[in-house]
Design an enzyme around this catalytic site. Sequence first.
Site, PDB file in Angstrom:
ATOM      1  N   GLY A 107       0.817  -1.211   0.000  1.00  0.00           N
ATOM      2  CA  GLY A 107       0.000   0.000   0.000  1.00  0.00           C
ATOM      3  C   GLY A 107       0.846   1.254   0.000  1.00  0.00           C
TER       4      GLY A 107
ATOM      5  N   ASN B 192       1.403   3.333  -2.268  1.00  0.00           N
ATOM      6  CA  ASN B 192       1.013   4.330  -3.252  1.00  0.00           C
ATOM      7  C   ASN B 192       0.162   5.457  -2.679  1.00  0.00           C
ATOM      8  OD1 ASN B 192      -0.951   1.847  -3.462  1.00  0.00           O
ATOM      9  ND2 ASN B 192      -2.172   3.639  -4.034  1.00  0.00           N
TER      10      ASN B 192
ATOM     11  N   GLY C  14      -1.613   7.437   1.257  1.00  0.00           N
ATOM     12  CA  GLY C  14      -1.757   7.502   2.705  1.00  0.00           C
ATOM     13  C   GLY C  14      -0.443   7.365   3.447  1.00  0.00           C
ATOM     14  N   ILE C  15      -0.503   6.721   4.597  1.00  0.00           N
ATOM     15  CA  ILE C  15       0.683   6.529   5.423  1.00  0.00           C
ATOM     16  C   ILE C  15       1.740   5.731   4.672  1.00  0.00           C
ATOM     17  CG2 ILE C  15       1.538   5.387   7.517  1.00  0.00           C
ATOM     18  CD1 ILE C  15      -1.151   6.138   8.823  1.00  0.00           C
ATOM     19  N   GLY C  16       1.317   4.732   3.917  1.00  0.00           N
ATOM     20  CA  GLY C  16       2.264   3.911   3.173  1.00  0.00           C
ATOM     21  C   GLY C  16       3.101   4.723   2.214  1.00  0.00           C
TER      22      GLY C  16
ATOM     23  N   SER D 285      -3.316  -0.209  14.339  1.00  0.00           N
ATOM     24  CA  SER D 285      -4.138   0.995  14.422  1.00  0.00           C
ATOM     25  C   SER D 285      -4.468   1.277  15.877  1.00  0.00           C
ATOM     26  CB  SER D 285      -5.435   0.807  13.633  1.00  0.00           C
ATOM     27  OG  SER D 285      -6.346   1.866  13.880  1.00  0.00           O
TER      28      SER D 285
ATOM     29  N   TYR E 105     -13.369  -3.209  10.990  1.00  0.00           N
ATOM     30  CA  TYR E 105     -12.061  -2.653  10.636  1.00  0.00           C
ATOM     31  C   TYR E 105     -11.112  -2.718  11.830  1.00  0.00           C
ATOM     32  CZ  TYR E 105      -8.339   0.654   9.715  1.00  0.00           C
ATOM     33  OH  TYR E 105      -7.100   1.233   9.589  1.00  0.00           O
TER      34      TYR E 105
END
Length: 312
Positions: free
Chosen positions: A27, A29, A31-33, A156, A181
């Site tokens: 991931g 690409n 957000g946090i990633g 999280s 989630y």
Amino acid sequence: MSSAALTPPWSVHRLPRADASVFLVTGGNAGIGYFVAEQLSATGATVVLGSRNPAKAEHATASIRARVAGARVRVVRLELADLTSLRTVAESLEVERLDAVVHNAGVALDDPPREETGEGHELMFGTNHLGHFALTRWLMPLLAAAPAARVVTMGSFAAKSERLDLDDLQSRKDYRPKRAYGRSKLAQMYFGVELDRRLRAAGSPVASTVVHPGGALDSLTPSRPPVHVRTTGARLSAAPAGLLVQGKHAGAWPAVRAVLDPGVLGGQLWGPRVFGLRGEPRREAVWNHLADGSVATRLWDASRELTGVDPG
């Protein structure tokens, strides 16, 4: 004077060099990633963005190269919701070893109805937890080939208040998206802790560490167009929240430290310094429920049955 006294304190603004290393960020690409990948790229390492969306991955790659001179960044196709596709990821990396993988990618649904992967798993549990569980199995030979590889699992803060229902891991009986989630991220965190226990028992050189980003908001995140664009209005309206939480660039710091700092050890939990919500990364005590080995073992056995693989 001891060598420790000569070593400057860790700083997210002064990262050590890692020129010969190869890091995979799932991931990476958005957000946090994305910010994990951008920051790791500044160390001279080769950073591979694992992404299911080629167009977004190319935008992220271009953004990193525009900000980090000489960045060695590339993309590998990664679809965590499709467990059968993960067998080929290690080969597609085209490397002899992998120094770290950051398990960051995830799906977060806000509204019903409940969705499933093609293999019949609840989408968030199947992607966030089972996908990374299976991916680790196929990456382990590359990780074991490195002298001191790291598996860094991005949990999280929302998982702190959740508890797993081991009799309903797929949320079939009472589906609530936000709870599902939080539980999927908690399952990931259990996996990270239990993986390290099993690696230590096996005498493996690979270590597994769990991190979380605290409170990380888009509205407090600096722009990286076209990956992320923050408007002036969003910046101004979010200013008061900045006293308690932070942007996603700062949410990346615990994972980046877990990859690079030799003082971070397997089995540990790292998060932001201020109330676990914002600030530079620090080690936290492993949450009481996360330290329950019986839950971790039952989750591991269930995950092994659901995926057909065993990472440890």
